[in-house]
Design a protein around this motif. Structure first.
Motif, short mmCIF file in Angstrom:
data_model
loop_
_atom_site.label_atom_id
_atom_site.label_comp_id
_atom_site.label_asym_id
_atom_site.label_seq_id
_atom_site.Cartn_x
_atom_site.Cartn_y
_atom_site.Cartn_z
N ASP A 57 0.84 -1.21 0.00
CA ASP A 57 0.00 0.00 0.00
C ASP A 57 0.86 1.25 0.00
OD1 ASP A 57 -2.24 -1.59 0.06
OD2 ASP A 57 -2.71 -1.23 2.18
N TRP A 58 1.94 1.22 0.79
CA TRP A 58 2.77 2.42 0.89
C TRP A 58 3.70 2.61 -0.29
CZ3 TRP A 58 1.75 6.65 3.16
CH2 TRP A 58 0.70 6.61 4.08
N ARG A 59 4.00 1.55 -0.99
CA ARG A 59 4.74 1.72 -2.24
C ARG A 59 3.90 2.52 -3.23
NH1 ARG A 59 6.12 -3.58 -1.27
NH2 ARG A 59 8.26 -3.78 -0.62
N SER A 60 2.62 2.19 -3.30
CA SER A 60 1.75 2.93 -4.23
C SER A 60 1.52 4.36 -3.75
CB SER A 60 0.41 2.20 -4.40
OG SER A 60 -0.30 2.17 -3.19
N ARG A 61 1.54 4.59 -2.45
CA ARG A 61 1.36 5.95 -1.93
C ARG A 61 2.63 6.79 -2.07
NH1 ARG A 61 -2.11 4.28 3.34
NH2 ARG A 61 -4.05 3.88 2.25
N ALA A 62 3.77 6.14 -2.27
CA ALA A 62 5.01 6.89 -2.45
C ALA A 62 4.91 7.81 -3.65
CB ALA A 62 6.19 5.93 -2.61
#
Length: 164
Positions: A68-73
């Motif tokens: 999820d946080w890779r995509s939010r990066a």
């Protein structure tokens, strides 16, 4: 038969009985050692399986969180609201913890300091003696799992000013 011969035969018979008993005890001891070794191996296998079963759901949750946080990066690089993204992180982690049976708790301002749930990280001087030893401010939430505190809530505690 003379007495010496009879005594020697008696001793031989007693020694033979002792040897037989010792052989039986040795076989029994060997069997018991094998049982203990097998039970120990089974216990280790069950412990590893139990540990794996406990850790696997948390690992899956952490992998999902990382994804999820890779995509939010990308949103961060595009200048998205950093405060909102930080709040999203806290919310995501809180949900992961809840699904793993860990609940967050906080200390209310004015509540009595409870050393079983709170950790004092500072003091705030007050003139009001009724506030002495009470929570002035909650800094970080605490966490508990199965009614056991995993991390104490971090709080600032009122302390009455002493005349000096």
């Amino acid at each position: 038969m003379d007495n010496n011969t009879e005594a020697a035969v008696g001793i031989d018979e007693a020694l033979s009985a002792i040897r037989t008993e010792l052989a039986g005890l040795h076989a029994q001891s060997k069997f018991l050692n094998e049982v203990v070794d097998r039970l120990h191996a089974e216990n280790e296998q069950l412990r590893r399986a139990g540990s794996k079963a406990t850790v696997q759901p948390a690992l899956r949750e952490l992998i999902k969180l990382a994804d999820d946080w890779r995509s939010r990066a990308a949103a961060i690089r595009e200048g998205a609201d950093s405060a909102r993204l930080c709040a999203d992180v806290v919310e995501d982690v809180t949900l992961v913890l809840e699904r793993q049976g860990v609940e967050a708790f906080s200390a209310d301002a004015g509540a009595e300091f409870d050393r079983h749930e709170h950790r004092a990280v500072g003091t705030q001087v007050t003139e009001d003696e009724t506030l002495d030893g009470r929570v002035a401010e909650a800094r970080r939430p605490g966490y508990r799992s199965d009614e056991r505190v995993v991390r104490f809530a971090e709080v600032v505690v009122y302390k009455v000013a002493t005349g000096g």
